[in-house]
Design an enzyme around this catalytic site. Structure first.
Site, PDB file in Angstrom:
ATOM      1  CD  GLU A 113      -2.394  -1.213   2.821  1.00  0.00           C
ATOM      2  OE1 GLU A 113      -2.351  -0.210   3.563  1.00  0.00           O
ATOM      3  OE2 GLU A 113      -2.974  -2.266   3.136  1.00  0.00           O
ATOM      4  CE  LYS A 115       5.109   5.051   7.160  1.00  0.00           C
ATOM      5  NZ  LYS A 115       5.017   6.421   7.627  1.00  0.00           N
ATOM      6  CG  ASP A 117       3.700  12.555   5.244  1.00  0.00           C
ATOM      7  OD1 ASP A 117       3.656  12.159   6.423  1.00  0.00           O
ATOM      8  OD2 ASP A 117       4.574  13.323   4.802  1.00  0.00           O
ATOM      9  CE1 TYR A 225      -3.381   2.949   8.790  1.00  0.00           C
ATOM     10  CE2 TYR A 225      -3.346   4.747   7.211  1.00  0.00           C
ATOM     11  CZ  TYR A 225      -3.104   4.258   8.481  1.00  0.00           C
ATOM     12  OH  TYR A 225      -2.593   5.080   9.435  1.00  0.00           O
ATOM     13  CE  LYS A 312       9.301   7.019   7.279  1.00  0.00           C
ATOM     14  NZ  LYS A 312       9.300   8.249   7.774  1.00  0.00           N
ATOM     15  CB  CYS A 406      33.741  30.633  23.304  1.00  0.00           C
ATOM     16  SG  CYS A 406      32.002  30.631  23.762  1.00  0.00           S
ATOM     17  CB  CYS A 409      32.611  33.554  27.096  1.00  0.00           C
ATOM     18  SG  CYS A 409      33.449  31.985  26.872  1.00  0.00           S
ATOM     19  CB  CYS A 424      33.414  27.157  25.109  1.00  0.00           C
ATOM     20  SG  CYS A 424      33.700  28.449  26.341  1.00  0.00           S
ATOM     21  CB  CYS A 430      30.789  30.104  28.687  1.00  0.00           C
ATOM     22  SG  CYS A 430      30.177  30.187  27.005  1.00  0.00           S
TER      23      CYS A 430
HETATM   24  S1  IVH Z   1      -0.774   0.282   8.882  1.00  0.00           S
HETATM   25  C1  IVH Z   1      -0.208  -1.876  12.864  1.00  0.00           C
HETATM   26  N1  IVH Z   1      -0.915   1.381   6.531  1.00  0.00           N
HETATM   27  O1  IVH Z   1       2.246   5.141   9.191  1.00  0.00           O
HETATM   28  C2  IVH Z   1      -0.002  -1.169  11.592  1.00  0.00           C
HETATM   29  N2  IVH Z   1      -0.097   2.707   8.315  1.00  0.00           N
HETATM   30  O2  IVH Z   1       4.590   4.396  11.327  1.00  0.00           O
HETATM   31  C3  IVH Z   1      -0.821   0.040  11.503  1.00  0.00           C
HETATM   32  N3  IVH Z   1       0.453   5.012   7.682  1.00  0.00           N
HETATM   33  O3  IVH Z   1       0.955   5.296  12.410  1.00  0.00           O
HETATM   34  C4  IVH Z   1      -0.460   0.963  10.451  1.00  0.00           C
HETATM   35  N4  IVH Z   1      -0.109   4.838   5.558  1.00  0.00           N
HETATM   36  O4  IVH Z   1      -0.241   6.636  10.640  1.00  0.00           O
HETATM   37  C5  IVH Z   1      -0.569   1.567   7.817  1.00  0.00           C
HETATM   38  N5  IVH Z   1      -1.132   2.202   4.375  1.00  0.00           N
HETATM   39  C6  IVH Z   1      -0.803   2.396   5.649  1.00  0.00           C
HETATM   40  C7  IVH Z   1      -0.321   3.633   6.136  1.00  0.00           C
HETATM   41  C8  IVH Z   1       0.036   3.740   7.472  1.00  0.00           C
HETATM   42  C9  IVH Z   1       0.347   5.655   6.508  1.00  0.00           C
HETATM   43  C10 IVH Z   1       0.975   5.637   8.913  1.00  0.00           C
HETATM   44  C11 IVH Z   1       0.171   5.384  10.144  1.00  0.00           C
HETATM   45  C12 IVH Z   1       1.103   4.769  11.150  1.00  0.00           C
HETATM   46  C13 IVH Z   1       2.436   5.085  10.573  1.00  0.00           C
HETATM   47  C14 IVH Z   1       3.404   3.969  10.887  1.00  0.00           C
END
Ligand code: IVH
Length: 665
Positions: A113, A115, A117, A225, A312, A406, A409, A424, A430
């Site tokens: 999926e 992620k 933000d 999700y 990430k 520094c 001072c 320092c 200081c």
């Molecule tokens: S699943 C137990 N799915 O990412 C697992 N999280 O660091 C529950 N997030 O706190 C999270 N997209 O706020 C899941 N497709 C996705 C997500 C997602 C964003 C966020 C969520 C979570 C953080 C994880």
């Protein structure tokens, strides 16, 4: 985006609110209505939430004390809200796959999926009706933001269709689509108001607004999700999401089932490119094991499920000109160089400063004055300089010359072998070092004296407090002379100082601010040697015998206590009754729980969770955070999560109440 304007507005708001606080709480005069006051405070709270770089512990919003906004009612999550482990490269994903293979030892499938933000949210549905929406909070309990959530049109208040469990929670991400974010900023500009920094902070700031009719004007949206319930009529994640879509939830389309690592990598590569075309922001992808039984088999750690991980995307970079370097002096005298940059847009925010770490880093990057530098945002708030573009360098440019004295001072700096930073050495003369030490001394984990940074500056600038022992000579009359202090606040400060005399020795030792002596080391030294006298007279060999103490720490402790000034300070602390030795019956109240491994869960009636945890330790027990067959018992309060309860029952871990626990002691 206009940071200076935001900074000015925040400063104005803080000043105005402080003035009204003073008028109201000190002079008992009220010049504005409660409503107007609340509006100002709310505006400030939202601006601060959206612009964390302007965080100030002395802001009037900080009077509430915790990151959980006190104005919202809090409720425990039925199932803790965990976070995800992060991976940053294919190798780490391969590791994840390897672990899954080893534990499951059978075929399995992933769901990939995006992620999203934004700000995570947990929605509770009972008999098809939305009954509560909680923010993540500390993972165990969150703020009740139901009224605000109800303004998001895509979240069903009543479910469609049938087949949903009587009770379930569904989790997702509240986000602000880019178009809505841009429009919001245009409106701000038209009104002559400061613009918002980025969609994520704006979404989480909006969720915490007090007035839900204002929230309704912001075009928030929500992707869901993850469904959890004790009674889910499916056996896998993918099907549960498809079904949830039929019940009316906005389930993103960007979901794919994958079986091989290559399929996962393809998904990542595709979205790393395509994400720029999405109408909302994402910061990575999430990979989940599809089958619920396999998820259970993999289980979770205290922080995150083992059945899921996130990948990430590489941080975005920007290039800009380095205008100058400032040098900051920390509490220990350590010098940190900071790059002042021509403002540049990076991942949604304007960046003007970036960290340069130390002299070696500057040398390594071969930074010249006025160079064009690459900056990157990591997890930290301040971005870092990661490289330079030599092609844009002026042929006459000179390498940066590191400072030799520094900036505060003017004492010549020193650099001890093996240290990355310059220092320092003017510890006692200081100003930023002295103030830093005072701040450390009063901080929550040290002496816990309720004093804001600004007040410490006032106390120091007015000559009332020059070193930590001076706090214990303060009189109410002295404090009253300071700006913003009145009878009540002065009394509170004096009481707080008085109460700090009960702080146990190990924390006093930490509060002294000896270099390399953090909380844990202070605890170990205090436990082993027992008193400040023993520590002062201990030889280096004796110090080295303390568990985990090496040469560096032992030397630092020795140097600290040899210093005449420090000896004088300790004498004054002692004269004022500050704890300078371990008091046995304070440390150890009994041994009723000797060697027992105990877990607590829920909300308690008589004591706070922290108090119970302390009692466990003071009676010889050990606090644990996750249940296993080794757990001796679970102390259960109200609203304990059913999954924890079930797990305890399954593992035959005895469950006792708060009263039964207290009776044991
Ligand atoms: S699943 C137990 N799915 O990412 C697992 N999280 O660091 C529950 N997030 O706190 C999270 N997209 O706020 C899941 N497709 C996705 C997500 C997602 C964003 C966020 C969520 C979570 C953080 C994880």
């Amino acid at each position: 985006m206009n940071n200076p304007e935001i900074a000015v507005r925040i400063a104005q708001l803080r000043q105005t609110i402080n003035k009204h606080n003073y008028n109201y709480y000190v002079k008992s005069e009220s010049l504005i209505s409660d409503f107007e006051y609340d509006q100002l405070l709310n505006e400030l709270k939202v601006l601060e939430a959206e612009n964390p770089e302007f965080f100030d512990p002395a802001s009037p919003t900080q009077r509430v004390g915790s990151d959980i906004n006190q104005d919202f009612k809090q409720f425990p999550h039925t199932y803790p809200m965990l976070s995800l482990d992060n991976t940053y490269n294919p190798e780490e994903i391969a590791e994840f796959e390897k672990r899954n293979k080893k534990i499951l030892n059978e075929d399995f499938e992933y769901v990939c999926e995006l992620k999203y933000d934004g700000a995570s949210i947990s929605l509770r549905y009972e008999n098809g009706l939305l009954t509560r929406a909680l923010t993540r909070g500390d993972g165990e309990k969150g703020d009740d933001v139901t009224a605000n959530i109800k303004t998001i049109r895509s979240i069903p208040l009543k479910l469609h269709g049938s087949g949903y469990p009587e009770l379930f929670e569904i989790r997702g991400e509240v986000y602000l689509p880019l178009a809505g974010f841009n429009k919001l900023n245009e409106q701000q500009l038209e009104k002559g108001l400061p613009t918002f920094a980025n969609p994520r902070n704006t979404a989480s700031g909006t969720l915490k607004m007090q007035n839900s009719s204002l929230v309704a004007k912001r075009p928030l949206d929500c992707f869901l999700y993850y469904i959890i319930s004790d009674t889910l009529p499916f056996d896998n994640h993918y099907d549960s999401l498809q079904k949830a879509r039929e019940w009316g939830f906005k389930i993103p389309e960007y979901i794919t089932r994958c079986s091989t690592l290559d399929e996962i990598y393809n998904f990542i590569n595709y979205w790393d490119k395509e994400r720029k075309k999405l109408p909302f922001e994402i910061d990575g992808i999430v990979i989940k094991i599809n089958d619920f039984n396999q998820q259970r088999k993999l289980g979770m750690t205290a922080k995150s499920p083992r059945w899921a991980t996130s990948y990430k995307f590489k941080a975005e970079q920007a290039i800009t000109r380095l205008e100058s370097i400032s040098y900051q002096v920390g509490r220990t005298g350590a010098i940190t160089p900071v790059a002042n940059l021509t403002p540049v847009l990076l991942a949604g925010t304007t960046v003007k400063r970036a960290s340069l770490h130390n002299a070696d880093q500057i040398k390594l990057l071969d930074i010249h004055v006025n160079d064009y530098v690459y900056i990157e945002k990591g997890g930290e708030i301040i971005p870092k300089v990661v490289g330079i573009d030599k092609s844009q360098r002026n042929s006459e440019a000179k390498p940066v010359e590191y400072i030799t004295e520094c900036p505060e001072c003017h004492t010549p700096l020193v650099r001890t072998e093996g240290e990355a930073k310059h220092f320092c050495p003017n510890e006692n003369g200081c100003p930023p070092q002295i103030k830093g030490k005072l701040e450390h001394f009063v901080s929550r984990k040290a002496m816990d004296i309720g004093l804001a940074e600004a007040t410490i500056s006032q106390l120091y600038d007015s000559g009332l407090v020059n070193d930590i022992s001076d706090f214990y000579y303060l009189k109410k009359e002295d404090v009253l002379k300071l700006e913003r202090f009145a009878e009540k606040s002065a009394e509170n400060l004096i009481r707080s100082i008085e109460e700090s005399k009960n702080v146990p020795f190990e924390r006093v030792l930490f509060a002294l601010g000896i270099r390399y002596v953090g909380e844990t080391v202070a605890k170990k030294i205090a436990k082993t040697l027992g008193s400040i006298e023993k520590i002062i007279s201990a030889s280096e060999e004796e110090l080295l015998e303390v568990e985990e103490i090496g040469d560096k720490i032992a030397q630092s402790v020795e140097i600290f206590f040899k210093d005449e000034k420090n000896k004088y300070i300790i004498q004054r602390l002692s004269e004022n009754g500050v704890q300078l030795k371990v008091i046995k019956n304070y440390e150890q109240l009994g041994n009723a729980l000797e060697g027992k491994s105990i877990i607590i869960s829920g909300v308690f009636e008589k004591l706070s969770r922290d108090e119970i945890k302390q009692l466990i330790e003071k009676h010889g027990g050990k606090n644990t955070s996750s249940i296993s067959s080794k757990t001796d018992f679970l102390v259960a309060g109200d609203n304990i999560g059913p999954s924890k309860l079930q797990k305890a029952q399954k593992l035959n871990v005895p469950i006792i109440s708060e009263d039964q626990f207290l009776a044991m002691l």
